[in-house]
Design an enzyme around this catalytic site. Structure first.
Site, PDB file in Angstrom:
ATOM      1  CG  ASP B 235      -2.217   0.672   1.047  1.00  0.00           C
ATOM      2  OD1 ASP B 235      -2.202   1.916   0.951  1.00  0.00           O
ATOM      3  OD2 ASP B 235      -3.257   0.010   0.976  1.00  0.00           O
ATOM      4  CG  HIS B 267      -5.223   3.692   1.228  1.00  0.00           C
ATOM      5  ND1 HIS B 267      -4.816   2.447   0.797  1.00  0.00           N
ATOM      6  CD2 HIS B 267      -6.544   3.770   0.919  1.00  0.00           C
ATOM      7  CE1 HIS B 267      -5.847   1.816   0.255  1.00  0.00           C
ATOM      8  NE2 HIS B 267      -6.900   2.586   0.319  1.00  0.00           N
ATOM      9  CG  ASN B 365     -14.066   1.700  -3.139  1.00  0.00           C
ATOM     10  OD1 ASN B 365     -14.379   0.619  -2.659  1.00  0.00           O
ATOM     11  ND2 ASN B 365     -13.035   2.397  -2.724  1.00  0.00           N
ATOM     12  CB  SER B 438      -9.376   0.471   0.654  1.00  0.00           C
ATOM     13  OG  SER B 438      -8.975   0.695  -0.665  1.00  0.00           O
TER      14      SER B 438
END
Lengths: 78, 487
Positions: B235, B267, B365, B438
């Site tokens: 990430d 994130h 998403n 996520s």
């Protein structure tokens, strides 16, 4: 052009020598990903791809995918 | 996803839920206030003292609601218009919000330092003749006769019939009344926020020391921690100075040229918190699943949130080479209906599995339910990668969560909490509540670590054991095998 070279399962033990052959055929900035049997790198022109494909042990050559992007950190959906 | 082949008894792929392959369950609409049930479908927001302007600006910028200032409108406000209004004098706003705005609104309200005190669905109030009600202790109170949802006083109001007999006055919406309304909201809020500010909508109702996601997935009840299991999160890196991870085993590597592993986005830190956060964080609530797992933070996304294909493959290679049992990838790119999966990522995922590493990725998403359901994103759409959808506290598919539109790997395999998920964030903010597939993905990664510890299983056998223990939810298009369960 950024490319991803997938090496044949049966040839994984020869990864280093295959990388050498790919470099000789025009692969630049080769990065050996030995745990997954992939070599990433660049070629100057599309014409080089054919020569790379003919290297013994190569299963496939693909263009690297587009960059992945996250929303900006302020976004409530990530 | 591939059907698990039964000839040798070995798990050669990710199993499909039997009988649920093309199930059409009742469709789940996006959550939100809707007209009916005594609600108008609109929302009332009260701002903190002096924070109306900041609050209105926040609503516009982050939620997309443009509330017009009543003061600025002067006499031009049309009575009966259902406009979005900022009630300047009392520090409140009334507005309509679409389902996708609702969750953004809740996120904004849940943030520490939010100018928003409280958000409530607007209730229908029926005009009842105005009464001068006498409370039991004899104090006089003007207001609508009948119960108010914000009525904190014990005082009983006179019955409407008795009020009429007393020669009641016509109802009027007075500033007095609205000030009393706000005082009631203040009182209500102080009674629920004696604890940490982020808890509204985030904390489990029955176990307030942990977020609802940990209770709903059974992670809270598990006696396993992921001890001895290595979890890689590929990430934006990690905040290596975060106090919640002090003393924790963390291995790091950056695959972003020119950038260190230190997370400049947030994130990655959030996902690591969810997957592997501590059992007893210094500040409650608890938010993490595999509190005993070894953390492998691979930075494959830049501080701007951007990741090159090559860097992601390098990260996977590193995690496999390090002997990680699970790789969590809360990243992806949209895929069109009919588009096939990446042959490279499928090959890589199969080779990783053969070496005992399973890959879990976000379904994406891109959807806007109920109208639009987009296909599971790359690389989650690979048959050998576990695709995770997001659901909310009511076990409804999150409005943005992609669905199994494409066949052959394009299915959602399992679903996990992904709306309003509280976890770590880079200092000094320390924690943050956000939504996304996520956020759902590292819940599954953490739970796989718990199973890996308890069962000794690896690869597809591990994945399929987890899938078979999921709590079935329909339709399979949105939830796969269902809600992931740790126990």
């Amino acid at each position: 052009m950024n490319i991803v070279v997938t090496i044949q399962e049966s040839a994984l033990s020869r990864l280093s020598s295959i990388a050498g052959a790919l470099r000789a055929a025009g692969l630049e900035d080769a990065t050996l990903l030995d745990a997954i049997g992939v070599i990433t790198g660049k070629v100057a022109t599309a014409a080089k791809l054919e020569a790379l494909r003919r290297v013994d042990g190569v299963q496939s050559i693909e263009l690297a995918g587009p960059d992945i992007e996250l929303p900006d950190p302020e976004s409530p959906i990530q | 996803m591939d059907m698990a082949k039964k000839d040798s008894g070995a798990d050669t792929g990710i199993a499909s839920p039997s009988g649920n392959g093309s199930g059409n369950g009742p469709s789940n609409g996006a959550s939100g206030a809707s007209a009916g049930d005594g609600l108008t479908g609109r929302y009332i927001v009260a701002f903190k003292e002096g924070a109306s302007t900041a609050g209105a600006e926040l609503l516009e910028r982050k939620v997309g609601v443009r509330a017009q200032s009543v003061r600025a409108l002067g006499g031009e406000l049309e009575r009966g218009a259902h406009a979005d209004l900022l009630l300047d004098e009392i520090g409140a706003a009334v507005f309509s919000a679409a389902p996708d705005q609702r969750s953004r609104m809740l996120s904004v309200a849940a943030e520490s330092d939010s100018p928003i005190l409280i958000i409530e669905p607007e209730r229908v109030v029926y005009a009842i003749t105005m009464v001068n009600a006498l409370t039991p202790n004899g104090a006089s109170r003007a207001g609508y006769g009948g119960p108010s949802p914000f009525d904190l006083n014990d005082g009983a109001l006179l019955e409407p019939a008795a009020a009429r007999a007393q020669g009641a006055l016509a109802p009027a919406l007075s500033v007095e009344f609205l000030k009393g309304y706000r005082a009631a909201i203040d009182g209500l809020l102080s009674s629920v926020t004696a604890r940490a500010p982020l808890e509204t909508g985030v904390v489990s109702a029955t176990s307030p020391g942990a977020i609802w996601a940990l209770e709903m997935t059974g992670a809270l009840a598990s006696r396993f921690s992921g001890a001895g299991i290595k979890v890689a999160i590929l990430d934006t890196g990690m905040d290596l100075n975060h106090p919640d991870f002090a003393g924790r085993a963390v291995v790091t590597q950056s695959f972003v040229p020119g950038e260190e592993v230190q997370d400049g986005h947030g994130h990655g830190t959030h996902c690591i918190g969810t997957a592997c956060g501590p059992q007893r964080p210094p500040i409650l609530p608890r938010y993490g699943v595999a509190h005993g797992a070894a953390i492998f933070a691979g930075k494959v996304l830049s501080n701007a949130g951007r990741g090159a294909d090559g860097g992601i493959l390098e990260g996977i290679n590193w995690a496999v080479g390090q002997g990680c049992h699970v790789i969590s990838m809360s990243l992806g790119s949209p895929v069109a209906p009919g588009q096939s999966f990446s042959a490279v990522y499928e090959t890589v995922a199969r080779r990783a599995e053969q070496r005992g590493t399973v890959i879990v990725a976000a379904a994406g998403n891109d959807s806007r339910r109920p109208g639009q359901v987009q296909p599971v994103a790359h690389p989650a759409n690979c048959p050998s990668i576990v695709a995770v959808g997001a659901l909310d506290v009511s076990q409804t598919a999150a409005f943005f969560s992609n669905g199994g539109i494409n066949p052959s790997g394009g299915e959602v395999n399992v679903a996990a909490p992904g709306l309003d998920i509280y976890s770590t964030w880079p200092m000094p903010q320390r924690y943050h509540t956000i939504s996304g597939t996520s956020m759902a993905t590292p819940h599954v990664a953490g739970i796989l670590a718990l199973y890996a510890e308890s069962s000794g299983l690896r690869g597809f056998a591990l994945v399929n054991a987890m899938l078979r223990r999921s709590r079935s939810l329909t339709p399979a298009r949105d939830f796969g095998w269902g809600l992931v369960q740790a126990t």
